[in-house]
Design a protein around this motif. Sequence first.
Motif, short mmCIF file in Angstrom:
data_model
loop_
_atom_site.label_atom_id
_atom_site.label_comp_id
_atom_site.label_asym_id
_atom_site.label_seq_id
_atom_site.Cartn_x
_atom_site.Cartn_y
_atom_site.Cartn_z
N ALA A 19 -0.47 2.22 -4.70
CA ALA A 19 -1.37 3.38 -4.78
C ALA A 19 -1.36 4.18 -3.48
N PHE A 20 -0.98 3.56 -2.36
CA PHE A 20 -0.89 4.28 -1.10
C PHE A 20 0.04 5.49 -1.24
N LEU A 21 1.10 5.33 -2.02
CA LEU A 21 2.09 6.40 -2.16
C LEU A 21 1.50 7.63 -2.84
N ALA A 22 0.74 7.43 -3.90
CA ALA A 22 0.09 8.55 -4.58
C ALA A 22 -0.94 9.21 -3.67
N GLN A 23 -1.65 8.41 -2.88
CA GLN A 23 -2.64 8.96 -1.95
C GLN A 23 -1.96 9.81 -0.88
#
Length: 158
Positions: free
Chosen positions: A137-141
């Motif tokens: 989810a870090f990537l989408a953030q």
Amino acid sequence: MTDLPRKQLFIIAHAPSDNLQRMLDSILRGARHADIENVDVHSINPLQAGPEQVLQADAIILMTPENLGYMSGAMKDFFDRTYYPVLEEKQGLACALVVRAGFDGTGTLRALNTILTGLRWQQVQEPLLCKGSWDEAFLAQCEELGISIAAGLDAGIF
């Protein structure tokens, strides 16, 4: 098509690991979104960045890992070389922070906030703190942060 001067977004990022590089790539993907028309995006390692890039910037995204409860040495080196040469020239510069922290990131954020307060740069959104075990989810953030900052520049919000 407009005749407005293009805005310059600099991403100063220390990405020494595969996951940090993936985070940087996500920020870049967002900042270079097809709907962003009037923003040039530049990515540079903090060891190669200096006052010249800051003086050209309309906004900056700073990304660093948490190292021993602090920002990376490369990011600290960037500020050591850049702080005084840009202090008077870039007050109010729009900026955003991304920190990849294994534990809590508070020391890293505290140090960065102290420097940014001294520079009088304007954080245009809450810092993105990606902490704990790796989470995809870090990537989408990161992508969302890139879009947000570039879109704000493109729209003339900052």
